[in-house]
Design a protein around this motif. Structure first.
Motif, PDB file in Angstrom:
ATOM      1  N   TYR A 193       0.811  -1.197   0.000  1.00 19.50           N
ATOM      2  CA  TYR A 193       0.000   0.000   0.000  1.00 19.50           C
ATOM      3  C   TYR A 193       0.858   1.267   0.000  1.00 19.50           C
ATOM      4  N   LYS A 194       0.164   2.349  -0.269  1.00 18.50           N
ATOM      5  CA  LYS A 194       0.788   3.662  -0.154  1.00 18.50           C
ATOM      6  C   LYS A 194       0.599   4.161   1.277  1.00 18.50           C
ATOM      7  N   ILE A 195       1.654   4.730   1.845  1.00 19.59           N
ATOM      8  CA  ILE A 195       1.611   5.325   3.170  1.00 19.59           C
ATOM      9  C   ILE A 195       1.843   6.821   3.022  1.00 19.59           C
ATOM     10  N   GLY A 196       1.058   7.600   3.701  1.00 17.42           N
ATOM     11  CA  GLY A 196       1.191   9.038   3.569  1.00 17.42           C
ATOM     12  C   GLY A 196       1.145   9.759   4.900  1.00 17.42           C
ATOM     13  N   TRP A 197       1.645  10.968   4.872  1.00 17.07           N
ATOM     14  CA  TRP A 197       1.510  11.887   6.001  1.00 17.07           C
ATOM     15  C   TRP A 197       0.577  13.012   5.589  1.00 17.07           C
ATOM     16  N   PHE A 198      -0.356  13.329   6.469  1.00 23.63           N
ATOM     17  CA  PHE A 198      -1.273  14.448   6.295  1.00 23.63           C
ATOM     18  C   PHE A 198      -1.085  15.382   7.485  1.00 23.63           C
ATOM     19  N   ARG A 199      -1.621  16.589   7.354  1.00 23.53           N
ATOM     20  CA  ARG A 199      -1.604  17.495   8.495  1.00 23.53           C
ATOM     21  C   ARG A 199      -2.853  18.355   8.477  1.00 23.53           C
ATOM     22  N   GLN A 200      -3.215  18.799   9.665  1.00 25.62           N
ATOM     23  CA  GLN A 200      -4.378  19.667   9.795  1.00 25.62           C
ATOM     24  C   GLN A 200      -4.044  20.787  10.763  1.00 25.62           C
ATOM     25  N   LYS A 238      -8.224  24.793   9.454  1.00 27.93           N
ATOM     26  CA  LYS A 238      -7.999  24.424   8.051  1.00 27.93           C
ATOM     27  C   LYS A 238      -8.352  22.972   7.810  1.00 27.93           C
ATOM     28  N   GLU A 239      -8.503  22.642   6.541  1.00 23.62           N
ATOM     29  CA  GLU A 239      -8.781  21.263   6.181  1.00 23.62           C
ATOM     30  C   GLU A 239      -7.506  20.425   6.244  1.00 23.62           C
ATOM     31  N   ARG A 240      -7.698  19.146   6.434  1.00 27.99           N
ATOM     32  CA  ARG A 240      -6.567  18.225   6.435  1.00 27.99           C
ATOM     33  C   ARG A 240      -6.002  18.128   5.015  1.00 27.99           C
ATOM     34  N   GLU A 241      -4.691  18.191   4.916  1.00 29.94           N
ATOM     35  CA  GLU A 241      -4.055  18.173   3.600  1.00 29.94           C
ATOM     36  C   GLU A 241      -2.953  17.133   3.533  1.00 29.94           C
ATOM     37  N   GLY A 242      -2.744  16.607   2.344  1.00 28.76           N
ATOM     38  CA  GLY A 242      -1.668  15.662   2.132  1.00 28.76           C
ATOM     39  C   GLY A 242      -0.325  16.369   2.152  1.00 28.76           C
ATOM     40  N   VAL A 243       0.655  15.754   2.791  1.00 24.83           N
ATOM     41  CA  VAL A 243       1.989  16.327   2.905  1.00 24.83           C
ATOM     42  C   VAL A 243       2.992  15.549   2.052  1.00 24.83           C
ATOM     43  N   ALA A 244       2.993  14.236   2.191  1.00 21.72           N
ATOM     44  CA  ALA A 244       3.944  13.406   1.452  1.00 21.72           C
ATOM     45  C   ALA A 244       3.415  11.981   1.393  1.00 21.72           C
ATOM     46  N   GLU A 262       4.094  28.180   9.927  1.00 16.17           N
ATOM     47  CA  GLU A 262       2.934  27.670   9.189  1.00 16.17           C
ATOM     48  C   GLU A 262       2.920  26.148   9.062  1.00 16.17           C
ATOM     49  N   ASP A 263       3.978  25.480   9.519  1.00 13.55           N
ATOM     50  CA  ASP A 263       3.978  24.016   9.566  1.00 13.55           C
ATOM     51  C   ASP A 263       3.283  23.508  10.834  1.00 13.55           C
ATOM     52  N   THR A 264       2.912  24.417  11.719  1.00 15.21           N
ATOM     53  CA  THR A 264       2.210  24.025  12.936  1.00 15.21           C
ATOM     54  C   THR A 264       0.889  23.361  12.587  1.00 15.21           C
ATOM     55  N   ALA A 265       0.717  22.133  13.080  1.00 14.31           N
ATOM     56  CA  ALA A 265      -0.469  21.352  12.751  1.00 14.31           C
ATOM     57  C   ALA A 265      -0.422  20.044  13.520  1.00 14.31           C
ATOM     58  N   VAL A 266      -1.543  19.339  13.501  1.00  8.50           N
ATOM     59  CA  VAL A 266      -1.558  17.947  13.928  1.00  8.50           C
ATOM     60  C   VAL A 266      -1.230  17.102  12.692  1.00  8.50           C
ATOM     61  N   THR A 282      -3.099   5.199  -6.192  1.00 13.39           N
ATOM     62  CA  THR A 282      -1.814   5.368  -6.861  1.00 13.39           C
ATOM     63  C   THR A 282      -0.949   6.417  -6.164  1.00 13.39           C
ATOM     64  N   VAL A 283      -1.561   7.513  -5.779  1.00  9.90           N
ATOM     65  CA  VAL A 283      -0.843   8.542  -5.037  1.00  9.90           C
ATOM     66  C   VAL A 283      -1.761   8.998  -3.904  1.00  9.90           C
ATOM     67  N   LEU A 284      -1.320   8.822  -2.670  1.00  3.24           N
ATOM     68  CA  LEU A 284      -2.155   9.141  -1.521  1.00  3.24           C
ATOM     69  C   LEU A 284      -2.022  10.625  -1.216  1.00  3.24           C
ATOM     70  N   ILE A 285      -2.992  11.382  -1.691  1.00  2.00           N
ATOM     71  CA  ILE A 285      -2.988  12.833  -1.521  1.00  2.00           C
ATOM     72  C   ILE A 285      -4.238  13.298  -0.787  1.00  2.00           C
ATOM     73  N   LEU A 286      -5.355  12.676  -1.100  1.00  2.00           N
ATOM     74  CA  LEU A 286      -6.642  13.141  -0.621  1.00  2.00           C
ATOM     75  C   LEU A 286      -7.109  12.321   0.570  1.00  2.00           C
ATOM     76  N   THR A 287      -7.835  12.956   1.464  1.00  2.00           N
ATOM     77  CA  THR A 287      -8.364  12.235   2.621  1.00  2.00           C
ATOM     78  C   THR A 287      -9.358  11.162   2.204  1.00  2.00           C
ATOM     79  N   THR A 288     -10.004  11.336   1.054  1.00  2.00           N
ATOM     80  CA  THR A 288     -10.960  10.340   0.564  1.00  2.00           C
ATOM     81  C   THR A 288     -10.293   9.053   0.099  1.00  2.00           C
ATOM     82  N   GLN A 289      -8.972   9.086  -0.057  1.00  2.00           N
ATOM     83  CA  GLN A 289      -8.223   7.903  -0.479  1.00  2.00           C
ATOM     84  C   GLN A 289      -7.708   7.090   0.705  1.00  2.00           C
ATOM     85  N   VAL A 290      -7.959   7.574   1.912  1.00  2.00           N
ATOM     86  CA  VAL A 290      -7.380   6.951   3.102  1.00  2.00           C
ATOM     87  C   VAL A 290      -8.213   5.781   3.575  1.00  2.00           C
TER      88      VAL A 290
END
Length: 125
Positions: free
Chosen positions: A32-39, A43-49, A89-93, A104-112
């Motif tokens: 699987y693809k593993i990703g980091w998100f932040r919120q 603000k909305e949760r966003e894909g980081v990497a 501005e990197d301050t987030a959970v 294929t690329v884990l970017i969106l919260t709907t793909q989690v």
């Protein structure tokens, strides 16, 4: 059952560094693809990497490109996020996540498929 355990958050000064870790269990680490998100607050949760364990790094958000590095230690079933040159501005959970099958690329919260618990990163100026 897939479980993700994130750690490593904390406080840093602007320009400093922190390293997050995400231990993944309960599934085949290579599949699987593993990703980091932040919120950030308000603000909305966003894909980081995102990383494909078999292929390597496949995505960085433009706002962290060149400063953050995602990597994996397959023997430890762990994905890391090295964060350098931190900005307020990197301050987030920060959350680690695993993508749904076929992602294929884990970017969106709907793909989690599954989320780890969040870890707070606070950067002061």
């Amino acid at each position: 059952e897939v479980q993700l355990q994130a750690s490593g958050g904390g406080s840093a000064q602007a320009g400093g560094s922190l390293k997050l870790a995400c231990v993944v269990s309960g599934y085949s680490f290579d599949d699987y693809k593993i990703g980091w998100f932040r919120q950030a607050p308000g603000k909305e949760r966003e894909g980081v990497a995102c990383i494909d364990i078999s292929v390597g790094v496949i995505y960085y958000n433009d706002v962290v490109k060149g400063r953050f590095t995602i990597s994996s230690d397959n023997a430890k079933n762990t994905v890391y996020l090295q964060m350098n040159s931190l900005k307020p501005e990197d301050t987030a959970v920060y959350y680690c996540a695993i993508g749904l099958p076929g992602t294929t690329v884990l970017i969106l919260t709907t793909q989690v498929g599954s989320w780890g618990q969040g870890t707070l990163v606070t950067v002061s100026s």
